[in-house]
Scaffold this motif. Structure first.
Motif, PDB file in Angstrom:
ATOM      1  N   LEU A   1      39.574  43.003  57.258  1.00 36.92           N
ATOM      2  CA  LEU A   1      39.515  42.272  55.989  1.00 36.92           C
ATOM      3  C   LEU A   1      38.095  41.828  55.679  1.00 36.92           C
ATOM      4  O   LEU A   1      37.287  41.606  56.579  1.00 36.92           O
ATOM      5  CB  LEU A   1      40.418  41.033  56.054  1.00 36.92           C
ATOM      6  CG  LEU A   1      41.896  41.276  56.352  1.00 36.92           C
ATOM      7  CD1 LEU A   1      42.634  39.955  56.404  1.00 36.92           C
ATOM      8  CD2 LEU A   1      42.511  42.184  55.300  1.00 36.92           C
ATOM      9  N   ASP A   2      37.845  41.687  54.389  1.00 33.76           N
ATOM     10  CA  ASP A   2      36.549  41.176  53.952  1.00 33.76           C
ATOM     11  C   ASP A   2      36.636  39.659  53.836  1.00 33.76           C
ATOM     12  O   ASP A   2      35.944  38.916  54.515  1.00 33.76           O
ATOM     13  CB  ASP A   2      36.203  41.838  52.612  1.00 33.76           C
ATOM     14  CG  ASP A   2      34.907  41.308  52.036  1.00 33.76           C
ATOM     15  OD1 ASP A   2      34.076  40.850  52.825  1.00 33.76           O
ATOM     16  OD2 ASP A   2      34.733  41.352  50.807  1.00 33.76           O
ATOM     17  N   LYS A   3      37.558  39.204  52.983  1.00 32.97           N
ATOM     18  CA  LYS A   3      37.742  37.768  52.767  1.00 32.97           C
ATOM     19  C   LYS A   3      39.201  37.412  53.039  1.00 32.97           C
ATOM     20  O   LYS A   3      40.069  38.269  53.008  1.00 32.97           O
ATOM     21  CB  LYS A   3      37.431  37.411  51.309  1.00 32.97           C
ATOM     22  CG  LYS A   3      36.015  37.747  50.866  1.00 32.97           C
ATOM     23  CD  LYS A   3      35.106  36.579  51.124  1.00 32.97           C
ATOM     24  CE  LYS A   3      33.783  36.694  50.400  1.00 32.97           C
ATOM     25  NZ  LYS A   3      33.023  37.877  50.709  1.00 32.97           N
TER      26      LYS A   3
ATOM     27  N   ARG B   1      35.216  51.327  38.393  1.00 28.62           N
ATOM     28  CA  ARG B   1      35.643  50.528  39.549  1.00 28.62           C
ATOM     29  C   ARG B   1      36.208  49.208  39.039  1.00 28.62           C
ATOM     30  O   ARG B   1      35.494  48.429  38.403  1.00 28.62           O
ATOM     31  CB  ARG B   1      34.471  50.266  40.497  1.00 28.62           C
ATOM     32  CG  ARG B   1      33.968  51.528  41.157  1.00 28.62           C
ATOM     33  CD  ARG B   1      32.990  51.234  42.283  1.00 28.62           C
ATOM     34  NE  ARG B   1      32.628  52.469  42.953  1.00 28.62           N
ATOM     35  CZ  ARG B   1      31.555  53.198  42.656  1.00 28.62           C
ATOM     36  NH1 ARG B   1      30.738  52.796  41.716  1.00 28.62           N
ATOM     37  NH2 ARG B   1      31.305  54.313  43.302  1.00 28.62           N
ATOM     38  N   VAL B   2      37.479  48.982  39.338  1.00 29.61           N
ATOM     39  CA  VAL B   2      38.108  47.720  38.953  1.00 29.61           C
ATOM     40  C   VAL B   2      38.021  46.797  40.163  1.00 29.61           C
ATOM     41  O   VAL B   2      38.467  47.149  41.258  1.00 29.61           O
ATOM     42  CB  VAL B   2      39.583  47.943  38.550  1.00 29.61           C
ATOM     43  CG1 VAL B   2      40.244  46.618  38.196  1.00 29.61           C
ATOM     44  CG2 VAL B   2      39.670  48.916  37.381  1.00 29.61           C
ATOM     45  N   CYS B   3      37.415  45.632  39.968  1.00 27.39           N
ATOM     46  CA  CYS B   3      37.259  44.702  41.088  1.00 27.39           C
ATOM     47  C   CYS B   3      38.612  44.081  41.428  1.00 27.39           C
ATOM     48  O   CYS B   3      39.292  43.543  40.557  1.00 27.39           O
ATOM     49  CB  CYS B   3      36.257  43.604  40.737  1.00 27.39           C
ATOM     50  SG  CYS B   3      36.118  42.403  42.069  1.00 27.39           S
ATOM     51  N   THR B   4      38.989  44.189  42.696  1.00 30.81           N
ATOM     52  CA  THR B   4      40.243  43.577  43.141  1.00 30.81           C
ATOM     53  C   THR B   4      39.962  42.496  44.185  1.00 30.81           C
ATOM     54  O   THR B   4      40.792  42.195  45.032  1.00 30.81           O
ATOM     55  CB  THR B   4      41.212  44.636  43.713  1.00 30.81           C
ATOM     56  OG1 THR B   4      40.513  45.418  44.676  1.00 30.81           O
ATOM     57  CG2 THR B   4      41.768  45.538  42.638  1.00 30.81           C
ATOM     58  N   GLY B   5      38.733  41.951  44.155  1.00 30.24           N
ATOM     59  CA  GLY B   5      38.427  40.791  45.002  1.00 30.24           C
ATOM     60  C   GLY B   5      39.315  39.624  44.583  1.00 30.24           C
ATOM     61  O   GLY B   5      39.949  39.660  43.521  1.00 30.24           O
ATOM     62  N   THR B   6      39.335  38.578  45.394  1.00 29.34           N
ATOM     63  CA  THR B   6      40.301  37.490  45.168  1.00 29.34           C
ATOM     64  C   THR B   6      40.222  36.913  43.756  1.00 29.34           C
ATOM     65  O   THR B   6      41.238  36.757  43.071  1.00 29.34           O
ATOM     66  CB  THR B   6      40.069  36.368  46.198  1.00 29.34           C
ATOM     67  OG1 THR B   6      40.025  36.950  47.488  1.00 29.34           O
ATOM     68  CG2 THR B   6      41.175  35.339  46.152  1.00 29.34           C
ATOM     69  N   ALA B   7      38.990  36.605  43.301  1.00 25.35           N
ATOM     70  CA  ALA B   7      38.852  35.957  41.983  1.00 25.35           C
ATOM     71  C   ALA B   7      39.382  36.862  40.875  1.00 25.35           C
ATOM     72  O   ALA B   7      40.076  36.405  39.958  1.00 25.35           O
ATOM     73  CB  ALA B   7      37.387  35.612  41.737  1.00 25.35           C
TER      74      ALA B   7
ATOM     75  N   PHE C   1      42.534  34.908  52.002  1.00 22.18           N
ATOM     76  CA  PHE C   1      43.126  34.100  50.944  1.00 22.18           C
ATOM     77  C   PHE C   1      43.676  32.814  51.559  1.00 22.18           C
ATOM     78  O   PHE C   1      44.195  32.869  52.680  1.00 22.18           O
ATOM     79  CB  PHE C   1      44.256  34.904  50.287  1.00 22.18           C
ATOM     80  CG  PHE C   1      44.850  34.256  49.083  1.00 22.18           C
ATOM     81  CD1 PHE C   1      44.205  34.324  47.862  1.00 22.18           C
ATOM     82  CD2 PHE C   1      46.037  33.551  49.184  1.00 22.18           C
ATOM     83  CE1 PHE C   1      44.750  33.717  46.749  1.00 22.18           C
ATOM     84  CE2 PHE C   1      46.583  32.945  48.080  1.00 22.18           C
ATOM     85  CZ  PHE C   1      45.937  33.033  46.859  1.00 22.18           C
ATOM     86  N   PRO C   2      43.657  31.642  50.946  1.00 26.56           N
ATOM     87  CA  PRO C   2      43.153  31.373  49.601  1.00 26.56           C
ATOM     88  C   PRO C   2      41.729  30.813  49.593  1.00 26.56           C
ATOM     89  O   PRO C   2      41.198  30.525  48.537  1.00 26.56           O
ATOM     90  CB  PRO C   2      44.132  30.312  49.103  1.00 26.56           C
ATOM     91  CG  PRO C   2      44.462  29.521  50.326  1.00 26.56           C
ATOM     92  CD  PRO C   2      44.405  30.483  51.484  1.00 26.56           C
ATOM     93  N   THR C   3      41.120  30.649  50.758  1.00 28.35           N
ATOM     94  CA  THR C   3      39.824  29.957  50.780  1.00 28.35           C
ATOM     95  C   THR C   3      38.653  30.899  50.567  1.00 28.35           C
ATOM     96  O   THR C   3      37.512  30.464  50.435  1.00 28.35           O
ATOM     97  CB  THR C   3      39.648  29.252  52.132  1.00 28.35           C
ATOM     98  OG1 THR C   3      39.881  30.225  53.161  1.00 28.35           O
ATOM     99  CG2 THR C   3      40.616  28.101  52.298  1.00 28.35           C
ATOM    100  N   ASN C   4      38.930  32.217  50.568  1.00 26.83           N
ATOM    101  CA  ASN C   4      37.865  33.204  50.382  1.00 26.83           C
ATOM    102  C   ASN C   4      36.843  33.167  51.522  1.00 26.83           C
ATOM    103  O   ASN C   4      35.687  33.511  51.336  1.00 26.83           O
ATOM    104  CB  ASN C   4      37.159  32.972  49.041  1.00 26.83           C
ATOM    105  CG  ASN C   4      36.967  34.278  48.310  1.00 26.83           C
ATOM    106  OD1 ASN C   4      37.525  35.297  48.711  1.00 26.83           O
ATOM    107  ND2 ASN C   4      36.178  34.266  47.260  1.00 26.83           N
ATOM    108  N   ASP C   5      37.283  32.699  52.695  1.00 24.46           N
ATOM    109  CA  ASP C   5      36.371  32.663  53.841  1.00 24.46           C
ATOM    110  C   ASP C   5      36.110  34.076  54.329  1.00 24.46           C
ATOM    111  O   ASP C   5      36.967  34.952  54.239  1.00 24.46           O
ATOM    112  CB  ASP C   5      36.999  31.860  54.995  1.00 24.46           C
ATOM    113  CG  ASP C   5      36.891  30.372  54.742  1.00 24.46           C
ATOM    114  OD1 ASP C   5      35.990  29.981  53.987  1.00 24.46           O
ATOM    115  OD2 ASP C   5      37.718  29.620  55.292  1.00 24.46           O
ATOM    116  N   CYS C   6      34.936  34.267  54.888  1.00 25.09           N
ATOM    117  CA  CYS C   6      34.585  35.562  55.466  1.00 25.09           C
ATOM    118  C   CYS C   6      35.445  35.774  56.719  1.00 25.09           C
ATOM    119  O   CYS C   6      35.436  34.952  57.639  1.00 25.09           O
ATOM    120  CB  CYS C   6      33.101  35.544  55.808  1.00 25.09           C
ATOM    121  SG  CYS C   6      32.620  36.792  56.979  1.00 25.09           S
ATOM    122  N   ALA C   7      36.207  36.878  56.731  1.00 27.44           N
ATOM    123  CA  ALA C   7      37.132  37.121  57.849  1.00 27.44           C
ATOM    124  C   ALA C   7      36.377  37.259  59.167  1.00 27.44           C
ATOM    125  O   ALA C   7      36.798  36.733  60.199  1.00 27.44           O
ATOM    126  CB  ALA C   7      37.958  38.373  57.573  1.00 27.44           C
TER     127      ALA C   7
END
Ligand code: SF4
Ligand code: FES
Length: 292
Positions: free
Chosen positions: A51-53, A216-222, A55-61
């Motif tokens: 994982l990259d980030k 490219r559609v961003c599917t990051g948390t935000a 959920f829900p804190t968006n912390d770096c995994a």
């Protein structure tokens, strides 16, 4: 006085080397137990390592995971049994016997320094790309040969020239065709394994054919919480293409990306080098119209 004896053993088995298994192993080892940590994958780390980030804190995994991996790796009372699976268990809680099957690695973990040389020369990986099932035998058209040779003529030097060469080839064809890579290897005498290693390392290069324009559609948390999946669907419907594929006319490729650094304008879509913020489904046709 009758002395009560216990047949419990001061060792524990932890199954699964994900973040939970690692933390349990560390806690138990710190409490004085000898820990056997069994993981079926080739390394501890589990899904969180992919994982990259979070959920829900968006912390770096990796920031959460890495300290535990290092502590587990170094702890003398934690025996890591990776690439291993449990065959059988007998006995009872506190005193049991487990048979573990260790899969062959073909590498001596005591001697491996993780230098990565074997990856560079991995025949299986390179054959997968150069000789993919269904792919026509690698043959170069004359027009492609001329273009690749023109690029090659503009560079002189050692192996360090490979990155700019691949950059130019990728820009010319929008991907790195295998026949072009073989030609580069032939002319520069740089091993094809090395070229493939560079080609597969950088996101800027593609080993699969792409459309003229890459969406490219961003599917990051935000972006995800602001509706990225619906926008992705809208592009997919409008172009009649699956995510990761290219349209039949080779005009567009549709991909996802994890955060492009514009979270304040989410949901975000990029087309080539252009960035579109606050995108909604009704804008999809307008965005596409700029590239057709
Ligand atoms: S080449 Fe390097 S990474 Fe591969 S097995 Fe040998 S020491 Fe380990
Ligand atoms: S999550 Fe989409 S730009 Fe950051």
């Amino acid at each position: 006085m009758i002395q009560k004896t216990s047949d419990k053993v001061g060792a524990v088995l932890v199954v699964g080397g994900g973040v939970g298994g690692m933390q349990a192993s560390l806690d138990l080892a710190e409490s004085g137990y000898k820990v056997y940590l069994v993981e079926k994958g080739p390394s501890i780390g589990g899904v969180m390592a992919q994982l990259d980030k979070t959920f829900p804190t968006n912390d770096c995994a990796m920031c959460t995971l890495a300290p535990r991996m290092v502590d587990c790796g170094r702890h003398l009372d934690i025996e890591k049994l990776t690439y291993s699976e449990i065959d059988s268990i007998e006995g009872e809680a506190g005193n049991f016997r487990v048979s573990i099957r260790k899969k062959a690695r073909s590498v001596d973990p005591e001697k491996c320094t993780g230098c990565g040389e074997c990856t560079e020369h991995c025949l299986v990986r390179n054959i997968v790309y150069m000789d993919r099932p269904g792919r026509e035998p690698v043959q170069m058209e004359e027009s492609m040969k001329v273009k690749v040779d023109t690029i090659l003529d503009s560079y002189k030097g050692g192996p360090e020239i490979i990155v700019p060469i691949l950059h130019d080839v990728n820009e010319e064809f929008n991907w790195l065709p295998p026949e072009a890579l073989l030609r580069i290897a032939e002319v520069t005498s740089i091993p094809i394994e090395h070229i493939l290693r560079i080609g597969s390392f950088y996101n800027a290069f593609s080993l699969t054919e792409k459309g003229k324009h890459v969406i490219r559609v961003c599917t990051g948390t935000a972006c995800y919480v602001k509706g990225a999946p619906r926008i992705l669907d809208a592009f997919s419907r409008e172009l009649n293409v699956e995510i990761g594929d290219m349209t039949e006319d080779k005009q567009f490729s549709l991909e996802t990306v994890n955060c492009v650094g514009c979270c304040g304008q989410s949901p975000v879509v990029t087309v080539d080098d252009d960035i579109y913020g606050y995108v909604n489904q009704t804008m999809v046709q307008d965005v596409l119209g700029k590239y057709t």
